[in-house]
Design an enzyme around this catalytic site. Structure first.
Site, PDB file in Angstrom:
ATOM      1  N   GLN A  68      -7.404   7.951 -33.293  1.00  0.00           N
ATOM      2  CA  GLN A  68      -7.544   9.114 -34.175  1.00  0.00           C
ATOM      3  C   GLN A  68      -7.845   8.684 -35.609  1.00  0.00           C
ATOM      4  OE1 GLN A  68      -7.489  11.903 -32.628  1.00  0.00           O
ATOM      5  NE2 GLN A  68      -7.706  13.347 -34.318  1.00  0.00           N
ATOM      6  N   GLU A 125       5.913  -3.538 -13.726  1.00  0.00           N
ATOM      7  CA  GLU A 125       7.296  -3.994 -13.935  1.00  0.00           C
ATOM      8  C   GLU A 125       8.266  -2.808 -13.975  1.00  0.00           C
ATOM      9  OE1 GLU A 125       8.246  -7.435 -14.953  1.00  0.00           O
ATOM     10  OE2 GLU A 125       6.301  -8.311 -15.381  1.00  0.00           O
ATOM     11  N   PRO A 174       0.800  -1.230   0.000  1.00  0.00           N
ATOM     12  CA  PRO A 174       0.000   0.000   0.000  1.00  0.00           C
ATOM     13  C   PRO A 174       0.829   1.275   0.000  1.00  0.00           C
ATOM     14  CG  PRO A 174      -0.994  -1.606   1.464  1.00  0.00           C
ATOM     15  CD  PRO A 174       0.297  -2.201   0.996  1.00  0.00           C
ATOM     16  N   SER A 191       7.246   2.085  -6.510  1.00  0.00           N
ATOM     17  CA  SER A 191       8.524   2.192  -7.211  1.00  0.00           C
ATOM     18  C   SER A 191       9.720   2.068  -6.269  1.00  0.00           C
ATOM     19  CB  SER A 191       8.599   3.530  -7.960  1.00  0.00           C
ATOM     20  OG  SER A 191       7.627   3.573  -8.992  1.00  0.00           O
TER      21      SER A 191
END
Length: 381
Positions: A335, A362, A127, A131
């Site tokens: 687009q 990852e 939590p 990173s």
């Protein structure tokens, strides 16, 4: 050991037909039900997809990194949830065991992982820890022949169906990565509970959930490597995982480009096919160029890894470039399709949502940038 050319080509041909004829027609169903049909999972087991990266002596296919990347590219041509079904068994869920497991650990678990009997998962994120993965707070305290494991892991892929978790937990008082160790934790152990799957932006059919450990008694024999080596193991696992994800990004981009080419050949505006309009051609050209560059980077890095070279920087660069690339390709596809690109029936908006995750898991793009810069400076430019 690489497969012989004829065998590997046959595998790729079979997989390509499986993706086109079996998986792509099910994409809308998977999106609607947020689940992969059981029959498809069983077919994947029979094809050996759960054991791509596991040695033949343990029942896997024993593919090289280059071969695995080529398989991942093919799987990228359909909704990413299909690949995710066996992706943790091939990558982050099993590679810690492959790289650092004892012979006894490998004999106990790898054959069942390779067959798909056991689904694995990788529990690192928490939590308050993403990173900054060296700052895990989940603790494993030695108590005789067991470690008492307590903590919560978050956003864990395949947690809902995993039988075995590779868990990173703090075993020492040393700050940062040096105090982290890795453990094999079966779901069946008392005190392991799985939260409700999260509602996500994309990649329906691939579930993520919390995994909670409440004073779980994990045998000392289930530790991977020595105490304090967990972070090192995790980083080695992620190097390979990043290459795999990079290859998937290439496959998705190639799928999107092919869909755009087919659509622009049929759709007419101002009295001629969209494909004849130069600004449409420019978007296709940009997408194709970037996809070719990503493919070359991924395959070259995979080849270097198979040769035993240090590819920490190159793996990060491949993950960074390929994941950002497929995001741009998906945006251009919306687009090019115009209003149809925003409508669910055409599938483009689904892939647009699906690929957004590739820039996050990852290792985020920003983490890849840090690794690339660090390694470039370490190597003197």
């Amino acid at each position: 050991m690489a497969l012989d050319t004829e065998t590997f080509d046959a595998l790729i041909d079979h997989l390509r037909r499986f993706v086109a004829d079996r998986l792509r027609p099910l994409e809308s169903e998977v999106e609607a039900n947020d689940a992969i049909p059981d029959a498809v999972v069983q077919e994947m087991r029979e094809m050996g997809l759960f054991g791509l990266s596991i040695a033949e002596e343990y029942g896997g296919l024993g593919l090289t990194m280059l071969e695995e990347a080529k398989v991942a590219i093919e799987m990228g041509r359909t909704t990413p949830a299909f690949r995710s079904t066996f992706g943790t068994n091939v990558g982050i869920g099993s590679q810690g065991l492959v790289m650092a497991g004892t012979p006894e650990q490998k004999r106990e678990w790898l054959p069942r992982i390779a067959s798909g009997e056991i689904v694995t998962s990788f529990a690192l994120t928490e939590p308050d820890v993403g990173s900054d993965s060296g700052s895990v707070k989940t603790r494993a305290v030695r108590d005789g022949d067991v470690y008492r494991l307590t903590g919560t892991k978050r956003y864990i892929t395949n947690a809902d169906k995993a039988d075995l978790f590779t868990v990173m937990a703090r075993t020492g008082d040393e700050p940062g990565a040096r105090g982290v160790s890795a453990f094999l934790v079966p779901k069946a152990l008392a005190g392991v509970t799985i939260g409700e799957p999260e509602k996500k932006m994309g990649q329906k059919g691939a579930k993520v959930a919390d995994v909670n450990f409440d004073d779980v008694a994990v045998p000392v024999a289930n530790r991977l490597g020595a105490e304090g080596e967990g972070f090192k193991i995790a980083m080695r696992v992620l190097d390979r995982g990043r290459l795999h994800i990079s290859a998937v990004c290439v496959g998705v981009a190639e799928r999107l480009i092919a869909d755009c080419v087919a659509y622009t050949a049929e759709r007419k505006q101002f009295g001629k096919p969209l494909a004849d309009h130069q600004l449409i051609q420019a978007m296709i050209a940009d997408s194709k160029t970037e996809a070719l560059a990503a493919r070359a980077l991924v395959l070259e890095t995979a080849k270097s890894k198979d040769e035993g070279k240090d590819v920490v920087m190159e793996s990060a660069a491949a993950k960074y470039f390929a994941s950002e690339m497929v995001g741009r390709v998906a945006d251009r596809a919306v687009q090019i399709y115009g209003g149809a690109g925003y409508i669910a029936d055409y599938g483009i908006e689904r892939l647009y949502r699906d690929v957004r995750l590739f820039r996050i898991y990852e290792g985020t793009s920003q983490i890849q940038q840090i690794i690339i810069a660090r390694e470039t400076m370490k190597r003197g430019g």
